[in-house]
Scaffold this motif. Sequence first.
Motif, PDB file in Angstrom:
ATOM      1  N   GLU A 223     -29.209  27.055 -24.407  1.00 50.51           N
ATOM      2  CA  GLU A 223     -29.660  25.697 -24.034  1.00 50.51           C
ATOM      3  C   GLU A 223     -31.348  25.339 -24.419  1.00 50.51           C
ATOM      4  OE1 GLU A 223     -30.148  25.122 -19.796  1.00 50.51           O
ATOM      5  OE2 GLU A 223     -30.052  27.138 -19.459  1.00 50.51           O
TER       6      GLU A 223
ATOM      7  N   SER B   7     -31.484  24.703 -27.570  1.00 52.77           N
ATOM      8  CA  SER B   7     -31.384  24.099 -28.956  1.00 52.77           C
ATOM      9  C   SER B   7     -31.247  22.805 -27.946  1.00 52.77           C
ATOM     10  CB  SER B   7     -31.178  24.507 -29.925  1.00 52.77           C
ATOM     11  OG  SER B   7     -31.980  25.717 -30.010  1.00 52.77           O
ATOM     12  N   SER B   8     -31.683  21.574 -29.193  1.00 51.54           N
ATOM     13  CA  SER B   8     -30.583  20.219 -28.834  1.00 51.54           C
ATOM     14  C   SER B   8     -29.688  20.119 -29.805  1.00 51.54           C
ATOM     15  CB  SER B   8     -32.147  19.693 -29.258  1.00 51.54           C
ATOM     16  OG  SER B   8     -32.183  19.230 -30.303  1.00 51.54           O
TER      17      SER B   8
ATOM     18  N   GLU C  29     -28.964  17.918 -31.707  1.00 53.00           N
ATOM     19  CA  GLU C  29     -29.808  18.172 -33.449  1.00 53.00           C
ATOM     20  C   GLU C  29     -30.033  19.588 -34.275  1.00 53.00           C
ATOM     21  OE1 GLU C  29     -34.011  15.198 -35.204  1.00 53.00           O
ATOM     22  OE2 GLU C  29     -33.443  15.510 -33.676  1.00 53.00           O
TER      23      GLU C  29
ATOM     24  N   VAL D 278     -36.055  23.099 -27.634  1.00 55.35           N
ATOM     25  CA  VAL D 278     -36.460  22.552 -25.705  1.00 55.35           C
ATOM     26  C   VAL D 278     -36.710  23.900 -25.193  1.00 55.35           C
ATOM     27  CG1 VAL D 278     -35.094  21.482 -23.958  1.00 55.35           C
ATOM     28  CG2 VAL D 278     -34.605  20.781 -26.220  1.00 55.35           C
TER      29      VAL D 278
END
Length: 271
Positions: free
Chosen positions: A91, A93-94, A96, A192
């Motif tokens: 979670e 990593s976005s 994108e 993130v």
Amino acid sequence: MKSKTKTALVTGASSGIGEATAERLAKAGYKVYGTSRRGAPAGKRSFDLLPLDVTSDASVDTAVREMLRLEGHIDLLVNNAGFGVAPAGAEESSLEQARAIFDTNFFGIVRMTRAVVPHMRREGSGRIINIGSVLGFLPMPYMALYTATKHAVAGYSESLDHELRTMGIRVSVIEPAYIKTPFDANFMEPDVPLDEYREVRTALAKRVREVVEGADGPEVVAETVLQAAIAARPKLRYAAGGLAGRMRLLRRFAPAGLVDAGIRKDLRLQT
């Protein structure tokens, strides 16, 4: 004009596995063209280097056209270009960032395959070798996105081999375990980051560095690629190195609970 020498195109060949593979194929008698997205430092190589960004349709088409102009044929494609995300919770990593790693590690292979297969099909022969990982059949906590790309590569390779073998084209996937290369220099940091994962992220990054430091060099993978390239009856999957072979046997024959516990113990995760 088509030359009689076997030709090979190796993506991501400026360092690490790609460079070792290109050098090994050249030593075995192939006329090799490596590729690099960012260019590479000047040095003595036994192969030519072409600019190529596997995330760009135009760049892929340009590189393939240039090799065909120079040699007239492509006998072997080795899809090696790729990068990973530094150890982190999924979670962190976005979407994108997830799309970015798939665009290189998986869709880059799809682009290269689509560009090269029509030429191999017209020749009635060819080999495609994709650099996968033991993470194509094992999980890796805190590297979920990278692991997902390697699972995708394994499934794509196996399916593609069934499609193309009647046309004289064979597909294999090489599955190494830890390999001592500058690969981690290209790690993408999670975009993130969350405090909840900071401690385990730091500990796991340290553990991975320790294991990689004592791992086989890229030459192990290069030798396995050559084995697959020249085999009269190529296998679909090749384990590269002793550890990779043991991990495949463990996954195939050990109870699921034992595999699960072994992964957590090796990574020093809480049970």
